[in-house]
Design a protein around this motif. Sequence first.
Motif, PDB file in Angstrom:
ATOM      1  N   ILE A 201       0.835  -1.211   0.000  1.00  0.00           N
ATOM      2  CA  ILE A 201       0.000   0.000   0.000  1.00  0.00           C
ATOM      3  C   ILE A 201       0.866   1.256   0.000  1.00  0.00           C
ATOM      4  O   ILE A 201       0.627   2.215  -0.752  1.00  0.00           O
ATOM      5  CB  ILE A 201      -0.948  -0.013   1.210  1.00  0.00           C
ATOM      6  CG1 ILE A 201      -1.980  -1.147   1.064  1.00  0.00           C
ATOM      7  CG2 ILE A 201      -1.656   1.327   1.376  1.00  0.00           C
ATOM      8  CD1 ILE A 201      -2.842  -1.366   2.294  1.00  0.00           C
ATOM      9  N   LEU A 202       1.907   1.247   0.870  1.00  0.00           N
ATOM     10  CA  LEU A 202       2.809   2.413   0.937  1.00  0.00           C
ATOM     11  C   LEU A 202       3.541   2.621  -0.382  1.00  0.00           C
ATOM     12  O   LEU A 202       3.739   3.763  -0.834  1.00  0.00           O
ATOM     13  CB  LEU A 202       3.812   2.222   2.075  1.00  0.00           C
ATOM     14  CG  LEU A 202       3.248   2.340   3.493  1.00  0.00           C
ATOM     15  CD1 LEU A 202       4.301   1.957   4.514  1.00  0.00           C
ATOM     16  CD2 LEU A 202       2.748   3.775   3.758  1.00  0.00           C
ATOM     17  N   GLN A 203       3.965   1.510  -1.021  1.00  0.00           N
ATOM     18  CA  GLN A 203       4.664   1.620  -2.304  1.00  0.00           C
ATOM     19  C   GLN A 203       3.762   2.246  -3.365  1.00  0.00           C
ATOM     20  O   GLN A 203       4.190   3.111  -4.153  1.00  0.00           O
ATOM     21  CB  GLN A 203       5.118   0.219  -2.758  1.00  0.00           C
ATOM     22  CG  GLN A 203       6.034   0.218  -3.975  1.00  0.00           C
ATOM     23  CD  GLN A 203       7.368   0.896  -3.663  1.00  0.00           C
ATOM     24  OE1 GLN A 203       7.880   0.786  -2.562  1.00  0.00           O
ATOM     25  NE2 GLN A 203       7.905   1.618  -4.649  1.00  0.00           N
ATOM     26  N   ASN A 204       2.511   1.829  -3.356  1.00  0.00           N
ATOM     27  CA  ASN A 204       1.546   2.409  -4.303  1.00  0.00           C
ATOM     28  C   ASN A 204       1.346   3.902  -4.035  1.00  0.00           C
ATOM     29  O   ASN A 204       1.234   4.707  -4.968  1.00  0.00           O
ATOM     30  CB  ASN A 204       0.212   1.686  -4.213  1.00  0.00           C
ATOM     31  CG  ASN A 204       0.277   0.265  -4.740  1.00  0.00           C
ATOM     32  OD1 ASN A 204       1.144  -0.049  -5.572  1.00  0.00           O
ATOM     33  ND2 ASN A 204      -0.619  -0.592  -4.273  1.00  0.00           N
ATOM     34  N   GLU A 205       1.286   4.252  -2.742  1.00  0.00           N
ATOM     35  CA  GLU A 205       1.123   5.661  -2.395  1.00  0.00           C
ATOM     36  C   GLU A 205       2.333   6.478  -2.833  1.00  0.00           C
ATOM     37  O   GLU A 205       2.196   7.617  -3.315  1.00  0.00           O
ATOM     38  CB  GLU A 205       0.899   5.796  -0.885  1.00  0.00           C
ATOM     39  CG  GLU A 205      -0.451   5.255  -0.420  1.00  0.00           C
ATOM     40  CD  GLU A 205      -0.631   5.358   1.089  1.00  0.00           C
ATOM     41  OE1 GLU A 205       0.372   5.707   1.767  1.00  0.00           O
ATOM     42  OE2 GLU A 205      -1.743   5.098   1.576  1.00  0.00           O
ATOM     43  N   ILE A 206       3.551   5.893  -2.661  1.00  0.00           N
ATOM     44  CA  ILE A 206       4.780   6.589  -3.084  1.00  0.00           C
ATOM     45  C   ILE A 206       4.771   6.808  -4.590  1.00  0.00           C
ATOM     46  O   ILE A 206       5.116   7.902  -5.085  1.00  0.00           O
ATOM     47  CB  ILE A 206       6.021   5.787  -2.660  1.00  0.00           C
ATOM     48  CG1 ILE A 206       6.178   5.846  -1.128  1.00  0.00           C
ATOM     49  CG2 ILE A 206       7.276   6.327  -3.349  1.00  0.00           C
ATOM     50  CD1 ILE A 206       7.243   4.930  -0.588  1.00  0.00           C
ATOM     51  N   GLU A 207       4.377   5.742  -5.329  1.00  0.00           N
ATOM     52  CA  GLU A 207       4.333   5.880  -6.792  1.00  0.00           C
ATOM     53  C   GLU A 207       3.331   6.941  -7.201  1.00  0.00           C
ATOM     54  O   GLU A 207       3.563   7.714  -8.136  1.00  0.00           O
ATOM     55  CB  GLU A 207       3.954   4.520  -7.417  1.00  0.00           C
ATOM     56  CG  GLU A 207       5.003   3.429  -7.266  1.00  0.00           C
ATOM     57  CD  GLU A 207       6.316   3.825  -7.929  1.00  0.00           C
ATOM     58  OE1 GLU A 207       6.275   4.512  -8.973  1.00  0.00           O
ATOM     59  OE2 GLU A 207       7.374   3.459  -7.385  1.00  0.00           O
ATOM     60  N   GLU A 208       2.193   6.980  -6.496  1.00  0.00           N
ATOM     61  CA  GLU A 208       1.184   7.991  -6.808  1.00  0.00           C
ATOM     62  C   GLU A 208       1.716   9.399  -6.516  1.00  0.00           C
ATOM     63  O   GLU A 208       1.501  10.345  -7.298  1.00  0.00           O
ATOM     64  CB  GLU A 208      -0.075   7.722  -5.983  1.00  0.00           C
ATOM     65  CG  GLU A 208      -1.196   8.712  -6.179  1.00  0.00           C
ATOM     66  CD  GLU A 208      -1.760   8.700  -7.588  1.00  0.00           C
ATOM     67  OE1 GLU A 208      -2.314   9.746  -8.013  1.00  0.00           O
ATOM     68  OE2 GLU A 208      -1.633   7.658  -8.274  1.00  0.00           O
ATOM     69  N   LEU A 209       2.453   9.547  -5.400  1.00  0.00           N
ATOM     70  CA  LEU A 209       3.044  10.842  -5.063  1.00  0.00           C
ATOM     71  C   LEU A 209       4.087  11.260  -6.101  1.00  0.00           C
ATOM     72  O   LEU A 209       4.184  12.440  -6.485  1.00  0.00           O
ATOM     73  CB  LEU A 209       3.669  10.788  -3.674  1.00  0.00           C
ATOM     74  CG  LEU A 209       2.692  10.754  -2.498  1.00  0.00           C
ATOM     75  CD1 LEU A 209       3.448  10.504  -1.191  1.00  0.00           C
ATOM     76  CD2 LEU A 209       1.905  12.078  -2.407  1.00  0.00           C
ATOM     77  N   LYS A 210       4.892  10.274  -6.561  1.00  0.00           N
ATOM     78  CA  LYS A 210       5.876  10.573  -7.607  1.00  0.00           C
ATOM     79  C   LYS A 210       5.182  11.041  -8.878  1.00  0.00           C
ATOM     80  O   LYS A 210       5.633  11.991  -9.530  1.00  0.00           O
ATOM     81  CB  LYS A 210       6.717   9.334  -7.906  1.00  0.00           C
ATOM     82  CG  LYS A 210       7.735   9.015  -6.842  1.00  0.00           C
ATOM     83  CD  LYS A 210       8.543   7.790  -7.258  1.00  0.00           C
ATOM     84  CE  LYS A 210       9.629   7.470  -6.227  1.00  0.00           C
ATOM     85  NZ  LYS A 210      10.401   6.271  -6.629  1.00  0.00           N
TER      86      LYS A 210
END
Length: 244
Positions: A201-210
């Motif tokens: 979930i955190l990885q997906n959020e990071i990718e979305e932020l990027k």
Amino acid sequence: MGYDIERFVGYVNEGLLCSICRDVLEDPLQAPCEHAFCAACIHGWLVHHSNCPEDRQVIDVSLLRPLYRYMKNDLNRLQLHCRNREYGCEMVCSLESIDRHERECEYSQIPCSNAGCSVQIERRNLDGHLAVCEYRSRECPNGCGYTLLSAEDTQHNCVAELRTELELLRSEMICRVEEAKHEMESRLDSQRRHMVQKESILQNEIEELKSQMSRMMSDVRSLMAAERQHRQELEQAELEKREL
């Protein structure tokens, strides 16, 4: 079956006798024709018949009702001897309280509480019997803690019993350790899956932020280019103004 009429003190009204067994009513039921019966007697009768044993009127189990209150009161007031009279009990009490007395009567014949003993003994003598009963239990006098029956005394071996007890405790301990191990592994596995899920979930959020950051940078570059273009146009306009 009813209460044996010979146990009762004084006269017993004919209406309080079962029409089948002719003893005093026990758990009485009454038919629509007003004849009364012991519950066990009338139920047994109706298995093979469909009429009253007194007047032959048709009756059914569903038509049976409790005894009239005044008859029930007369029945409860009757005085009778305890069934342990032959063993020495001299108690005479009302029919209403006879069951309570007989459950606690000191002359009642009760079985010995020691496993394997078939002796029936009067309640008042039970303690004396238990003290000498062949099947009474006691703790090993050598201190191993094992409970002995008198019949087992000659076969008892403290070392063997303690070794058996130790093996049982060891097996129980191993089982408990294995259970605790499995429970801990299960918890760790559950936590591991939870952490992997959270990481995803955190990885997906990071990718979305990027992705959002990239779009913002692109927008900023576009704005800066538009600003340079606007400045150039202003400068060009200023030159033209001076020429004019």
